[in-house]
Design a protein around this motif. Structure first.
Motif, PDB file in Angstrom:
ATOM      1  N   LEU A  86       0.809  -1.228   0.000  1.00 12.12           N
ATOM      2  CA  LEU A  86       0.000   0.000   0.000  1.00 12.12           C
ATOM      3  C   LEU A  86       0.840   1.274   0.000  1.00 12.12           C
ATOM      4  N   LEU A  90      -1.006   1.849  -8.284  1.00  9.31           N
ATOM      5  CA  LEU A  90      -0.675   1.599  -9.685  1.00  9.31           C
ATOM      6  C   LEU A  90      -1.893   1.849 -10.564  1.00  9.31           C
ATOM      7  N   PHE A  92      -3.167   1.176 -14.292  1.00  9.33           N
ATOM      8  CA  PHE A  92      -2.810   0.264 -15.377  1.00  9.33           C
ATOM      9  C   PHE A  92      -3.068   0.890 -16.743  1.00  9.33           C
ATOM     10  N   ASN A  96      -8.426  -1.694 -15.931  1.00 10.18           N
ATOM     11  CA  ASN A  96      -8.817  -2.769 -15.007  1.00 10.18           C
ATOM     12  C   ASN A  96      -9.817  -2.324 -13.951  1.00 10.18           C
ATOM     13  N   LEU A  97     -10.800  -1.538 -14.356  1.00 10.49           N
ATOM     14  CA  LEU A  97     -11.876  -1.207 -13.419  1.00 10.49           C
ATOM     15  C   LEU A  97     -12.717  -2.448 -13.193  1.00 10.49           C
ATOM     16  N   LEU A 109     -14.396   0.581  -2.776  1.00 13.25           N
ATOM     17  CA  LEU A 109     -14.389  -0.835  -2.380  1.00 13.25           C
ATOM     18  C   LEU A 109     -13.159  -1.218  -1.544  1.00 13.25           C
ATOM     19  N   ALA A 110     -11.968  -0.978  -2.110  1.00 11.39           N
ATOM     20  CA  ALA A 110     -10.750  -1.427  -1.412  1.00 11.39           C
ATOM     21  C   ALA A 110     -10.555  -0.730  -0.058  1.00 11.39           C
ATOM     22  N   ARG A 172      -9.383   5.801  -8.001  1.00 11.65           N
ATOM     23  CA  ARG A 172      -9.378   4.559  -7.234  1.00 11.65           C
ATOM     24  C   ARG A 172      -8.021   4.335  -6.568  1.00 11.65           C
ATOM     25  N   ALA A 173      -6.951   4.600  -7.330  1.00  7.61           N
ATOM     26  CA  ALA A 173      -5.612   4.413  -6.768  1.00  7.61           C
ATOM     27  C   ALA A 173      -5.347   5.425  -5.649  1.00  7.61           C
ATOM     28  N   LEU A 176      -6.522   5.092  -1.624  1.00 11.25           N
ATOM     29  CA  LEU A 176      -5.740   4.443  -0.569  1.00 11.25           C
ATOM     30  C   LEU A 176      -4.554   5.297  -0.153  1.00 11.25           C
TER      31      LEU A 176
END
Lengths: 265, 228
Positions: A86, A90, A92, A96-97, A109-110, A172-173, A176
């Motif tokens: 973490l 990354l 991509f 890669n959704l 989600l994560a 999304r990346a 976190l």
């Protein structure tokens, strides 16, 4: 102090050595751009940083913590592995959704799973978990607004253009809050007219002081956004320096040839 | 011939058919997932043995498997079926026969399901796993929250095929003297010397597979809210 310190990283697939000893360092808030033709090891380097591949040799340190050392035993639990991973985010090439989740859920989600697991381990009550979830959702909406997609939060990824999908992937990346955000050719899968919106987001992240490692074929962009440029060829760093040095007055013949070919494309 | 009486008896027979059908699904789907995982385990001996097992089950007739299962207590454990029945706490021999058929059906269908499920899991792009990993999700979380729904969607069509076949395969249970709808239909045919009970029986099957077809169509539609 260096934010990221990579030393002598090597990686082979079978008998083919893809990384032949790569070392570099990066300061907080700096943007490193890695260029090079395909097969030069750029993507493998990023994948090693993100633990998608395990390097055969060398070490990786973030801040003053050594998170990977090939000579040491790497018998980490799933959990410890995850915490080390973490440090990095990354993005991509192919986004890669998660296609079955909405844009917002892709982003939340994560962190939701991570926080919920942490809180449950700390025996926190239901209310604490609920609050954490609400906070993550608020943060997710803010991130999506930052990448200019606040109107798409409830859409599914398949309804978005490639550029929009990649911006969701960036949000999304970021959710976190990684120390170092990596991009693996973030615009290579996009139609030319859609690359601009993604590159603008990356540039705004630089302005916010994000430490980033960007693998790209967009030379103009690389020159504009980079603090440091690495040209990779055949698994080694062929040339590196400031953008002015590498793009303006390359010393290596290989670099010259690559840049000439790149600009003529 | 008492028409309503015949229909009532057929209904009772069909309830046995439905029971076999439903119980087979309840056990075979989870077992199918387990077999699919085992055949993908990195430790070669386990995945190899699982694949051989699936090959044997898929390569031999279900009827033969049903018959073989009935010999397992006496041949392997040296327990007569009569004692085996009381061991399992079953009231009648018919219940034991039903259990044997159910076991054979579950194993047989689990193997077919396993192949479909394995195909579905392998079909989800590696990028989905990697995206989950770099986001710090554990393997279990990735499977549950990212992969599973995509697998379910991919396997709905081939699974519905197998499940509709299962409806009709239940007729094999009669060979082990399970009194399901076909057994009752034949009893009526012999009793009244008319063929119409067989026709009614086929209507039962048709109606049920029709319901299933509509149900699967609905599920597929529900799951197609996104494209990949």
């Amino acid at each position: 102090m260096n934010m990221l310190e990579v030393q002598n990283l090597t990686k082979s697939f079978g008998s083919h050595q893809v990384l032949k000893g790569v070392s570099f360092s990066l300061k907080q808030g700096e943007v490193l751009v890695i260029i090079g033709s395909s097969g030069s090891g750029k993507t493998t380097l990023l994948r090693c940083l993100n633990f998608l591949e395990q390097a055969d040799g060398g070490s990786i340190s973030v801040g003053d913590e050594e998170i990977f050392n090939a000579s040491g035993k790497m018998n980490l639990s799933d959990h410890a592995m995850r915490d080390r991973r973490l440090h990095f985010g990354l993005v991509f090439q192919s986004f890669n959704l998660f296609p079955q989740h909405t844009v917002l859920k892709n982003v939340t989600l994560a962190p939701t799973l991570y926080q919920t697991a942490q809180l449950k381990k700390a025996k926190a009550g239901r209310n604490a978990i609920k609050e954490a979830k609400a906070a993550i959702e608020t943060q997710g909406r803010a991130l999506l607004e930052m990448v200019g997609l606040s109107e798409k939060v409830d859409e599914y990824p398949c309804r978005l253009s490639g550029g929009q999908q990649q911006r969701v992937a960036i949000a999304r990346a970021l959710a976190l809050n990684p120390d170092i955000l990596c991009f693996d050719e973030p615009t290579s899968a996009l139609d030319p007219e859609l690359t601009g919106e993604v590159l603008r987001v990356i540039r705004s992240l630089k302005d916010q002081g994000r430490t980033m490692v960007v693998v790209t074929h967009e030379m103009e962009f690389a020159r504009g956004v980079a603090d440091h440029v690495i040209y990779m060829a055949d698994g080694i760093i062929e040339e590196e320096g400031t953008p002015e040095e590498v793009f303006g007055s390359p010393k290596s013949e290989k670099t010259k040839a690559f840049l000439a070919a790149g600009y003529n494309r | 011939m008492d028409f309503w009486g015949v229909i009532f008896d057929l209904c009772q027979g069909f309830s046995v058919t439905l029971k076999l059908f439903a119980l087979t699904l309840v056990f075979a789907i989870p077992l199918g997932f387990i077999l699919a995982f085992l055949s993908m385990v990195k430790f070669k001996p386990i995945s190899f043995l699982t694949k051989v097992f699936i090959w044997i089950i898929r390569g031999t007739p279900l009827l033969l498997q049903c018959l073989l299962v009935t010999f397992i207590p006496s041949m392997v454990f040296d327990i007569p079926n009569k004692d085996f029945q009381s061991m399992l706490g079953l009231r009648t021999m018919a219940d034991l026969q039903f259990t044997f058929v159910l076991i054979a059906f579950v194993i047989n269908y689990a193997c077919y399901f396993a192949v479909i499920i394995e195909g579905g899991i392998k079909n989800v792009s590696i990028g989905q796993h990697e995206a989950g990993k770099v986001l710090g999700m554990t393997k279990g979380q990735i499977f549950r929250h990212v992969i599973l729904m995509q697998v379910v969607r991919k396997i709905t069509a081939p699974m519905s095929n197998e499940i509709i076949t299962l409806v009709k395969d239940t007729a094999l249970a009669r060979a082990l003297s399970v009194i399901e709808i076909i057994a009752i239909a034949f009893e009526k045919v012999n009793k009244y010397a008319v063929l119409s009970p067989l026709l009614y029986t086929s209507l039962f099957y048709l109606a049920f597979s029709g319901v299933l077809t509509i149900l699967f169509h609905y599920i597929e539609k529900k799951l197609s809210y996104y494209s990949v």
